[in-house]
Design a protein around this motif. Structure first.
Motif, PDB file in Angstrom:
ATOM      1  N   SER A   8       0.829  -1.209   0.000  1.00  0.00           N
ATOM      2  CA  SER A   8       0.000   0.000   0.000  1.00  0.00           C
ATOM      3  C   SER A   8       0.860   1.254   0.000  1.00  0.00           C
ATOM      4  CB  SER A   8      -0.935  -0.010   1.212  1.00  0.00           C
ATOM      5  OG  SER A   8      -0.184   0.005   2.421  1.00  0.00           O
ATOM      6  N   GLU A   9       1.977   1.241   0.736  1.00  0.00           N
ATOM      7  CA  GLU A   9       2.861   2.404   0.756  1.00  0.00           C
ATOM      8  C   GLU A   9       3.480   2.640  -0.621  1.00  0.00           C
ATOM      9  OE1 GLU A   9       5.690   1.637   3.790  1.00  0.00           O
ATOM     10  OE2 GLU A   9       4.324   2.142   5.446  1.00  0.00           O
ATOM     11  N   ARG A  10       3.910   1.558  -1.265  1.00  0.00           N
ATOM     12  CA  ARG A  10       4.483   1.698  -2.609  1.00  0.00           C
ATOM     13  C   ARG A  10       3.427   2.178  -3.605  1.00  0.00           C
ATOM     14  NH1 ARG A  10       7.817   1.162   0.551  1.00  0.00           N
ATOM     15  NH2 ARG A  10       9.758  -0.047   0.453  1.00  0.00           N
ATOM     16  N   HIS A  11       2.175   1.708  -3.425  1.00  0.00           N
ATOM     17  CA  HIS A  11       1.098   2.145  -4.322  1.00  0.00           C
ATOM     18  C   HIS A  11       0.840   3.639  -4.158  1.00  0.00           C
ATOM     19  CE1 HIS A  11      -2.427   1.783  -6.825  1.00  0.00           C
ATOM     20  NE2 HIS A  11      -3.184   2.322  -5.867  1.00  0.00           N
ATOM     21  N   ARG A  12       0.830   4.106  -2.910  1.00  0.00           N
ATOM     22  CA  ARG A  12       0.635   5.533  -2.669  1.00  0.00           C
ATOM     23  C   ARG A  12       1.778   6.356  -3.260  1.00  0.00           C
ATOM     24  NH1 ARG A  12      -1.150   3.838   2.509  1.00  0.00           N
ATOM     25  NH2 ARG A  12       0.901   4.306   3.383  1.00  0.00           N
ATOM     26  N   GLU A  13       2.989   5.866  -3.097  1.00  0.00           N
ATOM     27  CA  GLU A  13       4.127   6.579  -3.662  1.00  0.00           C
ATOM     28  C   GLU A  13       4.050   6.620  -5.188  1.00  0.00           C
ATOM     29  OE1 GLU A  13       7.773   4.962  -2.295  1.00  0.00           O
ATOM     30  OE2 GLU A  13       7.457   5.530  -0.200  1.00  0.00           O
ATOM     31  N   ALA A  14       3.636   5.493  -5.783  1.00  0.00           N
ATOM     32  CA  ALA A  14       3.518   5.461  -7.247  1.00  0.00           C
ATOM     33  C   ALA A  14       2.461   6.443  -7.725  1.00  0.00           C
ATOM     34  CB  ALA A  14       3.169   4.041  -7.700  1.00  0.00           C
ATOM     35  N   GLN A  15       1.323   6.501  -7.029  1.00  0.00           N
ATOM     36  CA  GLN A  15       0.287   7.463  -7.411  1.00  0.00           C
ATOM     37  C   GLN A  15       0.775   8.895  -7.270  1.00  0.00           C
ATOM     38  OE1 GLN A  15      -3.034   6.308  -4.899  1.00  0.00           O
ATOM     39  NE2 GLN A  15      -3.981   5.129  -6.551  1.00  0.00           N
ATOM     40  N   ARG A  16       1.522   9.161  -6.207  1.00  0.00           N
ATOM     41  CA  ARG A  16       2.044  10.519  -6.014  1.00  0.00           C
ATOM     42  C   ARG A  16       3.020  10.880  -7.126  1.00  0.00           C
ATOM     43  NH1 ARG A  16       6.538  12.304  -3.353  1.00  0.00           N
ATOM     44  NH2 ARG A  16       6.918  10.231  -2.451  1.00  0.00           N
ATOM     45  N   TYR A  17       3.890   9.931  -7.475  1.00  0.00           N
ATOM     46  CA  TYR A  17       4.848  10.203  -8.552  1.00  0.00           C
ATOM     47  C   TYR A  17       4.122  10.428  -9.885  1.00  0.00           C
ATOM     48  CZ  TYR A  17       8.615   8.769  -5.426  1.00  0.00           C
ATOM     49  OH  TYR A  17       9.496   8.682  -4.394  1.00  0.00           O
ATOM     50  N   ARG A  18       3.072   9.636 -10.144  1.00  0.00           N
ATOM     51  CA  ARG A  18       2.324   9.812 -11.400  1.00  0.00           C
ATOM     52  C   ARG A  18       1.636  11.178 -11.427  1.00  0.00           C
ATOM     53  NH1 ARG A  18       0.576   4.338 -10.244  1.00  0.00           N
ATOM     54  NH2 ARG A  18       1.734   2.831 -11.524  1.00  0.00           N
ATOM     55  N   ALA A  19       1.031  11.569 -10.291  1.00  0.00           N
ATOM     56  CA  ALA A  19       0.361  12.868 -10.236  1.00  0.00           C
ATOM     57  C   ALA A  19       1.366  14.002 -10.444  1.00  0.00           C
ATOM     58  CB  ALA A  19      -0.347  13.031  -8.893  1.00  0.00           C
ATOM     59  N   GLU A  20       2.510  13.899  -9.803  1.00  0.00           N
ATOM     60  CA  GLU A  20       3.539  14.920  -9.996  1.00  0.00           C
ATOM     61  C   GLU A  20       4.029  14.939 -11.436  1.00  0.00           C
ATOM     62  OE1 GLU A  20       6.533  13.974  -7.180  1.00  0.00           O
ATOM     63  OE2 GLU A  20       5.401  14.723  -5.437  1.00  0.00           O
ATOM     64  N   GLY A  21       4.152  13.750 -12.036  1.00  0.00           N
ATOM     65  CA  GLY A  21       4.575  13.685 -13.427  1.00  0.00           C
ATOM     66  C   GLY A  21       3.559  14.309 -14.369  1.00  0.00           C
ATOM     67  N   ARG A  22       2.258  14.011 -14.126  1.00  0.00           N
ATOM     68  CA  ARG A  22       1.236  14.614 -14.973  1.00  0.00           C
ATOM     69  C   ARG A  22       1.212  16.136 -14.834  1.00  0.00           C
ATOM     70  NH1 ARG A  22      -1.721   9.853 -13.456  1.00  0.00           N
ATOM     71  NH2 ARG A  22      -2.550  10.934 -11.624  1.00  0.00           N
ATOM     72  N   GLN A  23       1.351  16.620 -13.605  1.00  0.00           N
ATOM     73  CA  GLN A  23       1.366  18.065 -13.389  1.00  0.00           C
ATOM     74  C   GLN A  23       2.544  18.713 -14.101  1.00  0.00           C
ATOM     75  OE1 GLN A  23       1.483  19.164  -9.269  1.00  0.00           O
ATOM     76  NE2 GLN A  23       1.586  21.361  -9.690  1.00  0.00           N
ATOM     77  N   GLU A  24       3.702  18.088 -13.965  1.00  0.00           N
ATOM     78  CA  GLU A  24       4.886  18.640 -14.628  1.00  0.00           C
ATOM     79  C   GLU A  24       4.743  18.574 -16.145  1.00  0.00           C
ATOM     80  OE1 GLU A  24       9.773  18.123 -14.482  1.00  0.00           O
ATOM     81  OE2 GLU A  24       8.460  16.893 -13.214  1.00  0.00           O
ATOM     82  N   ALA A  25       4.122  17.491 -16.647  1.00  0.00           N
ATOM     83  CA  ALA A  25       3.918  17.373 -18.096  1.00  0.00           C
ATOM     84  C   ALA A  25       2.980  18.465 -18.605  1.00  0.00           C
ATOM     85  CB  ALA A  25       3.350  15.996 -18.423  1.00  0.00           C
ATOM     86  N   GLU A  26       1.913  18.749 -17.837  1.00  0.00           N
ATOM     87  CA  GLU A  26       0.987  19.808 -18.245  1.00  0.00           C
ATOM     88  C   GLU A  26       1.683  21.165 -18.247  1.00  0.00           C
ATOM     89  OE1 GLU A  26      -1.988  19.603 -19.414  1.00  0.00           O
ATOM     90  OE2 GLU A  26      -2.113  17.425 -19.217  1.00  0.00           O
ATOM     91  N   GLU A  27       2.523  21.403 -17.254  1.00  0.00           N
ATOM     92  CA  GLU A  27       3.246  22.676 -17.208  1.00  0.00           C
ATOM     93  C   GLU A  27       4.197  22.801 -18.396  1.00  0.00           C
ATOM     94  OE1 GLU A  27       5.170  22.701 -13.460  1.00  0.00           O
ATOM     95  OE2 GLU A  27       3.325  23.071 -12.300  1.00  0.00           O
ATOM     96  N   ILE A  28       4.889  21.708 -18.706  1.00  0.00           N
ATOM     97  CA  ILE A  28       5.808  21.743 -19.848  1.00  0.00           C
ATOM     98  C   ILE A  28       5.049  21.944 -21.155  1.00  0.00           C
ATOM     99  CG2 ILE A  28       7.456  20.350 -21.172  1.00  0.00           C
ATOM    100  CD1 ILE A  28       8.290  19.051 -18.535  1.00  0.00           C
TER     101      ILE A  28
END
Length: 316
Positions: free
Chosen positions: A207-227
Motif C-alpha cells: 500500500s505504501e508503494r502504491h501511494r508513492e507510485a500514485q504521487r509520482y504519477r500525479a507529480e509527473g502529470r502536473q509537470e507534463a501539463e506545465e511543460i
C-alpha cells in the motif's frame, strides 16, 4: 660389573632426556600461553618461540590465539513497535589476555562461548528494541536489491549483513575485563519475519508503494501539463513572430515587384503586356494547373495567339 655400569649410564641418559624434554616447550605463532606453578599463574602471555620451565614444578597452558567464531542460534526479538523478528547472528572474538581468560574459563573454549552468547543476545535484543520494523524491512529490501543487482544472491530470501557497532563496542569493553577476550565484530546474517507478521508487513509495504507510485504519477502529470503549456505558449509566440516577419517580407517583395513592373511598363508598354500574357498562359495551362477556362476564341486573353502584336493574321 660392566653391565651394571652400562645400565646406570643408560638410566642417567634417559633421565637427562626426560628432564630436557620436560624443561623445554614451544609456543606457536597461532597460540597464546601462560606458565603455572601449582595452578598459580607465574608468567602470563608468553611470546611465540622456544621456552624453558622447571619439570614437575611448572605447567604450561596454551590457547588458540586466532580469531574465533561463535555462531549463535536464531533468536526472536521485539522491535520498538512491538513486532517480532527472528535474527540469526554470529560473533568474532579473540583471546587478548591469557591470564584473565584462564582464570575466568579454566581455558575451556566452550565455557567461554557459553559466557559470551547470552551477553550477545542481550545486546542484540536491546539494539533491535530501538528500531522500528519498517526500518528493518527497508534495510532488507535494500540488501535484496543490491544482491540482485550484483547477481550474487546466496538464498531466495533477502538477507542482511551489517556491523552492529554499538553492541560490538559495549560487549567488547565488558568482555575484556571479565574474560580477557576482545569482541571484534557482531554480524547479523539473516533477519526473518514470523509468519503472523509477514503478511501484514507485505500488505503495508504494498500500500505504501502504491501511494508513492500514485504521487509520482500525479507529480509527473502536473509537470507534463506545465511543460506542454509552456511549449504551446512558446510555439504560439514563435508562429506569430514568423507570420509577422513573413508578412513584412511579402509586402516588401510585392512592393519591389510592383516597382519593377511599373518600370518595365514605362520602358516598353507592348513588351510588358506580352510578358504578362505569357505568365498568365503559363499559370493557366501549366502542368500543375487543374483550371478549366470557358472563353471565346476572340477574347483578349488569347490575343497573342493571333499574332505577335495581338492582331488577327491576314488571310493568304
Amino acid at each position: 660389573m660392566l653391565n651394571n655400569r652400562a645400565l646406570v649410564i643408560i638410566a642417567v641418559l634417559a633421565v637427562a632426556a626426560w628432564i630436557a624434554n620436560s624443561s623445554m616447550y614451544i609456543v606457536n605463532e597461532t597460540q597464546r600461553a601462560i606458565k603455572l606453578r601449582f595452578g598459580e599463574v607465574v608468567q602470563a602471555d608468553i611470546q611465540p618461540g622456544l621456552h624453558f620451565k622447571w619439570p614437575l614444578l611448572n605447567t604450561v597452558r596454551t590457547f588458540d590465539g586466532r580469531v574465533m567464531s561463535l555462531d549463535a542460534s536464531a533468536s526472536r526479538y521485539l522491535t520498538k513497535d512491538k513486532k517480532a523478528v527472528i535474527v540469526d547472528s554470529y560473533v568474532k572474538w579473540k583471546i587478548i589476555d591469557p591470564q584473565s581468560y584462564y582464570e575466568a574459563t579454566s581455558g575451556d573454549e566452550q565455557m567461554a562461548e557459553r559466557l559470551i552468547a547470552p551477553r550477545v543476545d542481550e545486546r542484540l535484543r536491546n539494539e533491535f528494541g530501538k528500531l522500528e520494523l519498517s526500518d528493518i524491512v527497508a534495510d532488507r529490501s535494500v540488501a535484496a536489491a543490491q544482491q540482485k543487482k550484483e547477481a550474487k544472491p546466496e538464498t531466495e530470501e533477502a538477507t542482511k549483513e551489517e556491523t552492529m557497532d554499538k553492541p560490538t563496542n559495549d560487549l567488547d569493553a565488558a568482555m575484556r575485563n571479565e574474560l580477557g577476550v576482545a569482541i571484534l565484530d557482531i554480524r547479523v546474517k539473516r533477519i526473518d519475519l514470523p509468519s503472523e507478521v509477514s503478511q501484514a508487513v507485505y500488505e503495508r509495504m504494498r500500500s505504501e508503494r502504491h501511494r508513492e507510485a500514485q504521487r509520482y504519477r500525479a507529480e509527473g502529470r502536473q509537470e507534463a501539463e506545465e511543460i506542454k503549456a509552456k511549449a504551446d505558449q512558446q510555439s504560439k509566440a514563435l508562429l506569430a513572430d514568423a507570420r509577422e516577419k513573413s508578412e513584412t517580407i511579402r509586402g516588401q517583395g510585392d512592393a519591389q515587384a510592383a516597382t519593377i513592373y511599373a518600370n518595365a511598363y514605362t520602358q516598353n508598354e507592348d513588351f510588358f503586356r506580352f510578358y504578362r500574357s505569357l505568365e498568365s498562359y503559363r499559370d493557366s495551362f501549366g502542368k500543375q494547373s487543374n483550371n478549366m477556362l470557358v472563353l471565346s476564341p476572340d477574347s483578349k486573353f488569347f490575343q497573342y495567339f493571333n499574332g505577335a502584336n495581338g492582331e488577327q493574321p491576314s488571310a493568304p
